[in-house]
Design a protein around this motif. Structure first.
Motif, mmCIF file in Angstrom:
data_model
loop_
_atom_site.group_PDB
_atom_site.id
_atom_site.type_symbol
_atom_site.label_atom_id
_atom_site.label_comp_id
_atom_site.label_asym_id
_atom_site.label_seq_id
_atom_site.Cartn_x
_atom_site.Cartn_y
_atom_site.Cartn_z
ATOM 1 N N GLU A 121 0.862 -1.072 -0.210
ATOM 2 C CA GLU A 121 -0.188 0.014 -0.159
ATOM 3 C C GLU A 121 0.788 1.111 -0.110
ATOM 4 O OE1 GLU A 121 -3.805 2.129 2.163
ATOM 5 O OE2 GLU A 121 -3.551 -0.097 1.919
ATOM 6 N N TYR A 122 1.933 1.290 0.843
ATOM 7 C CA TYR A 122 2.828 2.508 0.867
ATOM 8 C C TYR A 122 3.579 2.565 -0.700
ATOM 9 C CZ TYR A 122 3.253 2.235 5.891
ATOM 10 O OH TYR A 122 2.956 2.217 6.911
ATOM 11 N N HIS A 123 3.883 1.498 -1.235
ATOM 12 C CA HIS A 123 4.080 1.661 -2.737
ATOM 13 C C HIS A 123 3.088 2.388 -3.633
ATOM 14 C CE1 HIS A 123 6.534 0.718 -6.594
ATOM 15 N NE2 HIS A 123 5.314 0.153 -6.711
ATOM 16 N N GLU A 124 1.752 1.752 -3.348
ATOM 17 C CA GLU A 124 0.773 2.533 -4.285
ATOM 18 C C GLU A 124 0.603 3.863 -3.902
ATOM 19 O OE1 GLU A 124 -3.062 0.670 -3.669
ATOM 20 O OE2 GLU A 124 -2.112 -1.503 -3.741
ATOM 21 N N ARG A 125 0.652 4.207 -2.694
ATOM 22 C CA ARG A 125 0.474 5.742 -2.351
ATOM 23 C C ARG A 125 1.422 6.643 -2.846
ATOM 24 N NH1 ARG A 125 -3.584 6.457 2.266
ATOM 25 N NH2 ARG A 125 -4.873 4.414 1.816
ATOM 26 N N TYR A 126 2.799 6.008 -2.407
ATOM 27 C CA TYR A 126 4.011 6.779 -2.674
ATOM 28 C C TYR A 126 5.016 6.643 -3.916
ATOM 29 C CZ TYR A 126 2.709 8.430 1.932
ATOM 30 O OH TYR A 126 2.110 8.785 3.235
ATOM 31 N N GLY A 127 4.758 5.605 -4.414
ATOM 32 C CA GLY A 127 5.442 5.066 -5.742
ATOM 33 C C GLY A 127 6.994 4.855 -5.425
ATOM 34 N N ASP A 128 7.298 4.303 -4.387
ATOM 35 C CA ASP A 128 8.558 3.748 -4.148
ATOM 36 C C ASP A 128 8.414 2.455 -3.560
ATOM 37 O OD1 ASP A 128 7.493 4.140 -1.427
ATOM 38 O OD2 ASP A 128 9.107 5.955 -0.965
ATOM 39 N N GLY A 129 9.572 1.882 -2.838
ATOM 40 C CA GLY A 129 9.599 0.766 -2.305
ATOM 41 C C GLY A 129 8.908 0.422 -0.977
ATOM 42 N N GLY A 130 8.356 1.339 -0.698
ATOM 43 C CA GLY A 130 7.564 0.867 0.933
ATOM 44 C C GLY A 130 8.306 1.999 1.751
ATOM 45 N N ASP A 131 8.035 1.466 2.914
ATOM 46 C CA ASP A 131 8.740 2.099 4.126
ATOM 47 C C ASP A 131 10.130 1.458 4.469
ATOM 48 O OD1 ASP A 131 9.646 3.122 6.688
ATOM 49 O OD2 ASP A 131 7.879 2.512 7.933
ATOM 50 N N ALA A 132 11.185 2.389 4.484
ATOM 51 C CA ALA A 132 12.459 1.821 4.436
ATOM 52 C C ALA A 132 13.043 1.794 5.920
ATOM 53 C CB ALA A 132 13.488 2.422 3.456
ATOM 54 N N THR A 133 12.046 2.191 6.808
ATOM 55 C CA THR A 133 12.690 2.420 8.242
ATOM 56 C C THR A 133 13.182 0.885 8.696
ATOM 57 O OG1 THR A 133 10.931 3.985 8.559
ATOM 58 C CG2 THR A 133 12.144 2.893 10.651
ATOM 59 N N VAL A 134 14.493 0.677 9.317
ATOM 60 C CA VAL A 134 14.993 -0.289 9.512
ATOM 61 C C VAL A 134 14.107 -0.983 10.965
ATOM 62 C CG1 VAL A 134 16.830 -1.553 10.465
ATOM 63 C CG2 VAL A 134 16.920 -0.175 8.645
ATOM 64 N N LEU A 135 13.593 -1.893 11.078
ATOM 65 C CA LEU A 135 12.634 -2.609 12.027
ATOM 66 C C LEU A 135 13.417 -4.046 12.324
ATOM 67 C CD1 LEU A 135 9.197 -1.683 11.336
ATOM 68 C CD2 LEU A 135 10.617 -0.307 12.705
ATOM 69 N N ALA A 136 13.464 -4.253 13.573
ATOM 70 C CA ALA A 136 13.894 -5.669 14.097
ATOM 71 C C ALA A 136 12.848 -6.267 14.855
ATOM 72 C CB ALA A 136 15.292 -5.633 14.707
ATOM 73 N N PRO A 137 12.445 -7.598 14.876
ATOM 74 C CA PRO A 137 11.620 -8.122 15.573
ATOM 75 C C PRO A 137 11.830 -7.817 17.075
ATOM 76 C CG PRO A 137 12.322 -9.530 14.102
ATOM 77 C CD PRO A 137 13.316 -8.513 13.673
ATOM 78 N N ALA A 138 13.070 -8.002 17.407
ATOM 79 C CA ALA A 138 13.320 -7.538 19.179
ATOM 80 C C ALA A 138 12.656 -6.003 19.488
ATOM 81 C CB ALA A 138 14.914 -7.857 19.398
ATOM 82 N N ASP A 139 12.537 -5.220 18.464
ATOM 83 C CA ASP A 139 12.232 -3.616 18.665
ATOM 84 C C ASP A 139 10.844 -3.893 19.503
ATOM 85 O OD1 ASP A 139 14.261 -2.835 17.611
ATOM 86 O OD2 ASP A 139 13.225 -2.116 15.755
ATOM 87 N N PHE A 140 10.015 -4.817 18.966
ATOM 88 C CA PHE A 140 8.603 -5.029 19.738
ATOM 89 C C PHE A 140 8.400 -6.021 20.943
ATOM 90 C CE2 PHE A 140 8.765 -3.524 15.362
ATOM 91 C CZ PHE A 140 8.091 -2.379 15.417
ATOM 92 N N ASP A 141 9.638 -6.740 21.419
ATOM 93 C CA ASP A 141 9.605 -7.452 22.432
ATOM 94 C C ASP A 141 9.195 -6.695 23.921
ATOM 95 O OD1 ASP A 141 10.086 -9.443 20.796
ATOM 96 O OD2 ASP A 141 12.360 -9.755 21.600
ATOM 97 N N PRO A 142 8.219 -7.344 24.609
ATOM 98 C CA PRO A 142 8.198 -6.494 25.882
ATOM 99 C C PRO A 142 8.953 -6.647 26.680
ATOM 100 C CG PRO A 142 6.208 -7.776 25.146
ATOM 101 C CD PRO A 142 7.360 -8.182 24.191
ATOM 102 N N PRO A 143 9.254 -5.514 27.542
ATOM 103 C CA PRO A 143 8.502 -4.588 27.874
ATOM 104 C C PRO A 143 9.083 -3.262 27.081
ATOM 105 C CG PRO A 143 10.362 -4.651 29.643
ATOM 106 C CD PRO A 143 10.584 -5.859 28.719
ATOM 107 N N ARG A 144 9.796 -3.274 26.136
ATOM 108 C CA ARG A 144 10.337 -2.311 25.240
ATOM 109 C C ARG A 144 9.564 -1.987 24.061
ATOM 110 N NH1 ARG A 144 14.044 0.997 26.762
ATOM 111 N NH2 ARG A 144 14.803 1.234 24.633
ATOM 112 N N GLY A 145 8.540 -2.841 23.820
ATOM 113 C CA GLY A 145 7.622 -2.677 22.579
ATOM 114 C C GLY A 145 6.560 -3.701 22.893
ATOM 115 N N VAL A 146 5.645 -3.476 21.752
ATOM 116 C CA VAL A 146 4.794 -4.773 21.483
ATOM 117 C C VAL A 146 4.246 -4.686 20.330
ATOM 118 C CG1 VAL A 146 2.542 -3.377 22.283
ATOM 119 C CG2 VAL A 146 2.835 -5.791 22.961
ATOM 120 N N TYR A 147 3.565 -5.959 19.832
ATOM 121 C CA TYR A 147 3.093 -6.052 18.333
ATOM 122 C C TYR A 147 1.738 -6.546 18.393
ATOM 123 C CZ TYR A 147 3.360 -5.577 13.495
ATOM 124 O OH TYR A 147 2.937 -5.208 12.144
#
Length: 160
Positions: free
Chosen positions: A23-49
């Motif tokens: 959807e980002y590609h459709e709306r912005y015409g690029d490859g999507g969100d390039a922000t680096v995200l790691a699975p551990a970023d969302f591990d409680p208590p420092r995050g959640v998914y």
């Protein structure tokens, strides 16, 4: 709807992340969100998914937060950064994004985070409307897209 905590690399999370990137590609015409995200970023208590499942146990909405502190990219100590808020097209308009947002705010508040921050873009007016109607206000730009003209950043205090 049933909202569950899952790992960022859970198969349903990967599926929905692929959809939001398309959807980002459709709306912005690029490859999507390039922000680096790691699975551990969302591990409680420092995050959640979170993923919302419909009555047939299909994943239909998602969102997460990850801890951010002063990092030279505009974040402040105590920030919780909202990431990957998304609702599949057939489930839009049911209030799922608002429910996930409220659950993420509560979780971040319980984890001791001080404010929720997010970055979205000008081609996502629905997201901007959700956030501003939920008490978010424009803030100084931060993160990967802070120098992009189409980027819009918002923040909301998480004080109880």
């Amino acid at each position: 709807m049933n909202i569950r905590r899952v790992a960022f690399d859970h198969p349903d999370a990967v599926k929905l992340n692929d959809e939001v990137q398309a959807e980002y590609h459709e709306r912005y015409g690029d490859g999507g969100d390039a922000t680096v995200l790691a699975p551990a970023d969302f591990d409680p208590p420092r995050g959640v998914y979170l993923i919302a499942y419909d009555e047939l146990d299909r994943p239909v909405a998602t969102g997460g937060w990850r801890s951010q502190d002063e990092n030279g990219e505009g974040n402040r100590d105590g920030d919780a950064e909202l990431k990957r808020m998304f609702v599949v097209r057939q489930a839009r308009g049911l209030g799922l994004a608002r429910r996930i947002l409220a659950a993420l705010e509560e979780d971040a508040r319980a984890a001791g985070r001080l404010r929720m921050v997010l970055e979205t873009g000008t081609q996502q007016p629905e997201a901007i409307a959700l956030y501003t109607s939920s008490g978010y206000e424009p803030c100084a730009k931060f993160g990967y897209y802070r120098f992009h003209e189409a980027s819009r950043c918002y923040a909301k205090p998480l004080s109880s």
